[in-house]
Design a protein around this motif. Structure first.
Motif, PDB file in Angstrom:
ATOM      1  N   ALA A  77       0.820  -1.072  -0.202  1.00  0.00           N
ATOM      2  CA  ALA A  77       0.218   0.435   0.091  1.00  0.00           C
ATOM      3  C   ALA A  77       1.131   1.345  -0.331  1.00  0.00           C
ATOM      4  O   ALA A  77       0.441   2.545  -0.494  1.00  0.00           O
ATOM      5  CB  ALA A  77      -0.387  -0.188   1.473  1.00  0.00           C
ATOM      6  N   GLY A  80       5.273   2.726  -4.938  1.00  0.00           N
ATOM      7  CA  GLY A  80       5.299   2.837  -5.874  1.00  0.00           C
ATOM      8  C   GLY A  80       5.748   1.925  -7.059  1.00  0.00           C
ATOM      9  O   GLY A  80       6.674   1.809  -6.491  1.00  0.00           O
ATOM     10  N   ALA A 102      -6.335   2.718  -8.743  1.00  0.00           N
ATOM     11  CA  ALA A 102      -6.341   3.032  -8.282  1.00  0.00           C
ATOM     12  C   ALA A 102      -6.841   2.242  -7.411  1.00  0.00           C
ATOM     13  O   ALA A 102      -7.421   2.455  -6.308  1.00  0.00           O
ATOM     14  CB  ALA A 102      -7.380   4.719  -8.404  1.00  0.00           C
ATOM     15  N   PHE A 105      -5.647  -0.101  -4.613  1.00  0.00           N
ATOM     16  CA  PHE A 105      -5.391   0.797  -3.438  1.00  0.00           C
ATOM     17  C   PHE A 105      -6.903   1.038  -2.129  1.00  0.00           C
ATOM     18  O   PHE A 105      -7.064   2.050  -1.760  1.00  0.00           O
ATOM     19  CB  PHE A 105      -4.391   2.123  -3.554  1.00  0.00           C
ATOM     20  N   ILE A 107      -9.074   3.713  -3.530  1.00  0.00           N
ATOM     21  CA  ILE A 107      -8.730   5.149  -3.396  1.00  0.00           C
ATOM     22  C   ILE A 107     -10.478   5.402  -4.526  1.00  0.00           C
ATOM     23  O   ILE A 107     -10.356   4.534  -5.515  1.00  0.00           O
ATOM     24  CB  ILE A 107      -7.440   5.158  -4.245  1.00  0.00           C
ATOM     25  N   ALA A 112      -8.810   9.481  -6.951  1.00  0.00           N
ATOM     26  CA  ALA A 112      -8.180   8.366  -8.489  1.00  0.00           C
ATOM     27  C   ALA A 112      -8.292   9.516  -9.229  1.00  0.00           C
ATOM     28  O   ALA A 112      -7.039  10.078  -9.839  1.00  0.00           O
ATOM     29  CB  ALA A 112      -8.532   7.843  -8.707  1.00  0.00           C
ATOM     30  N   ARG A 115      -5.653  12.542  -8.669  1.00  0.00           N
ATOM     31  CA  ARG A 115      -4.633  12.253  -8.813  1.00  0.00           C
ATOM     32  C   ARG A 115      -3.995  11.911 -10.422  1.00  0.00           C
ATOM     33  O   ARG A 115      -2.642  11.984 -10.218  1.00  0.00           O
ATOM     34  CB  ARG A 115      -4.136  11.017  -7.791  1.00  0.00           C
ATOM     35  N   ASN A 152      -0.837   6.098  -5.744  1.00  0.00           N
ATOM     36  CA  ASN A 152      -1.352   5.602  -4.111  1.00  0.00           C
ATOM     37  C   ASN A 152      -0.456   6.846  -3.641  1.00  0.00           C
ATOM     38  O   ASN A 152      -0.659   5.946  -2.274  1.00  0.00           O
ATOM     39  CB  ASN A 152      -1.257   4.374  -4.041  1.00  0.00           C
ATOM     40  N   GLU A 153       0.320   8.197  -3.787  1.00  0.00           N
ATOM     41  CA  GLU A 153       0.916   8.944  -3.190  1.00  0.00           C
ATOM     42  C   GLU A 153       2.397   7.927  -2.373  1.00  0.00           C
ATOM     43  O   GLU A 153       1.987   8.459  -1.031  1.00  0.00           O
ATOM     44  CB  GLU A 153       0.558   9.753  -2.144  1.00  0.00           C
ATOM     45  N   PRO A 154       2.951   7.299  -2.415  1.00  0.00           N
ATOM     46  CA  PRO A 154       3.712   5.735  -2.389  1.00  0.00           C
ATOM     47  C   PRO A 154       4.831   6.892  -1.455  1.00  0.00           C
ATOM     48  O   PRO A 154       5.180   7.808  -2.026  1.00  0.00           O
ATOM     49  CB  PRO A 154       4.274   4.948  -3.426  1.00  0.00           C
TER      50      PRO A 154
END
Length: 307
Positions: A77, A80, A102, A105, A107, A112, A115, A152-154
């Motif tokens: 999670a 990326g 997305a 995850f 989202i 999503a 992003r 997922n903004e890792p």
């Protein structure tokens, strides 16, 4: 600050073949950490264990203080992944590829979509959001893979040969965006066969071969340690070549003979440019250049072709 990735005795065995052989390394938060090595060195096997796509045979591997053996879902999670191969869905548009991804995850679609557009804009793909994948160039597809990995903004971005096949302009654009992401706090783990890419992006790196880590350090640190400051390339014929080797062997330099080229690596305090008169030879070709990470790689991993 504790390292975000810690490996101790990390090992991977496939059908009796040791692909990764009891390696130790740590990746600090917000750094770009590189894995270099010839084909079959164990780089991709290591990366696959980091993003929990391949089980660990032995040893320990923790991501954000979570063991990969027991917390793979939580680790996935926060990671990326930019894979080496193109695995975009050809039946979806550019934007749809990101929105569907997305869902893995959980989202929400509105989040999503926002992003996805932000990531596409970052990689100069927003105007192609309604295009099908087969309408994109190879460079656009690689940039889209990086954009997708951001959905997922890792905390950790895994980059497996991220600029393979890109032209120089596209490569530099990807480098620029990766530096931007790192400045925003992303931690990056990179494999590449481009030595200039590693030198440009990596804060630290390891060179692997045969599943083992040969050395670890910053790019310039490793160049200074294994290749020195400067390299002289000489192309000499017959007796002149033998005479040059005899003379240079008496000096504080390191020599390598590859095909018709004699490489002379300077050690501390040696001025290669002052050797021309000392050699007093008829040089077919003489080149001075700074030592590079590629010199380090070839010295440690060898020059033999790997399949």
């Amino acid at each position: 600050m504790a390292p975000i990735i810690v490996a101790k005795g990390l090992t991977k065995v496939f059908d009796g073949l040791v692909a990764v052989d009891h390696i130790d390394f740590e990746v600090e938060e917000q750094e770009c950490f590189g894995f270099l090595g010839p084909n079959g060195a164990g780089k991709t096997s290591t990366m696959r264990m980091i993003f929990c796509n391949s089980p660990i045979t032995a040893g320990e591997l923790t991501i954000a203080s979570m063991p990969c053996k027991t917390h793979s879902a939580q680790i996935k999670a926060l990671i990326g992944v930019v894979p080496q191969e193109n695995n975009l869905d050809p039946d979806l548009t550019v934007l749809e590829n990101l929105i569907v991804y997305a869902r893995y995850f959980d989202i929400p679609e509105r989040t999503a979509r926002a992003r996805a557009r932000e990531a596409l804009d970052l990689f100069h793909l927003l105007e192609r959001q309604t295009s099908r994948i087969d309408q994109l160039s190879g460079g656009m597809k690689r940039r889209l893979l990086v954009a997708r990995a951001l959905i997922n903004e890792p905390r950790v971005l895994i980059l497996d040969e991220p600029t393979t096949g890109l032209d120089p302009q596209a490569r530099h654009l990807v480098w620029q965006k990766l530096r931007y992401l790192k400045a925003r706090g992303a931690t990056m783990v990179l494999t590449t066969h481009y030595m200039d890419e590693a030198a440009q992006l990596c804060d630290r790196l390891v060179i692997m071969d045969g599943g083992k880590i040969l050395t670890t350090g910053g790019p310039q640190e490793l160049v200074a340690k294994y290749a020195g400051r400067e390299v002289m390339e000489l192309r000499l014929a017959g007796a002149d070549r033998k005479l040059a080797i005899t003379k240079l062997s008496n000096l504080d330099v390191r020599l390598e003979e590859i095909d018709d080229v004699l490489y002379v690596f300077a050690k501390d305090g040696v001025n290669l440019r002052g050797l021309t008169e000392y050699l007093s030879l008829d040089l077919k070709s003489l080149v001075y250049r700074p030592a590079t990470l590629e010199d380090v790689f070839l010295r440690l991993a060898g020059r033999g072709l790997r399949e």
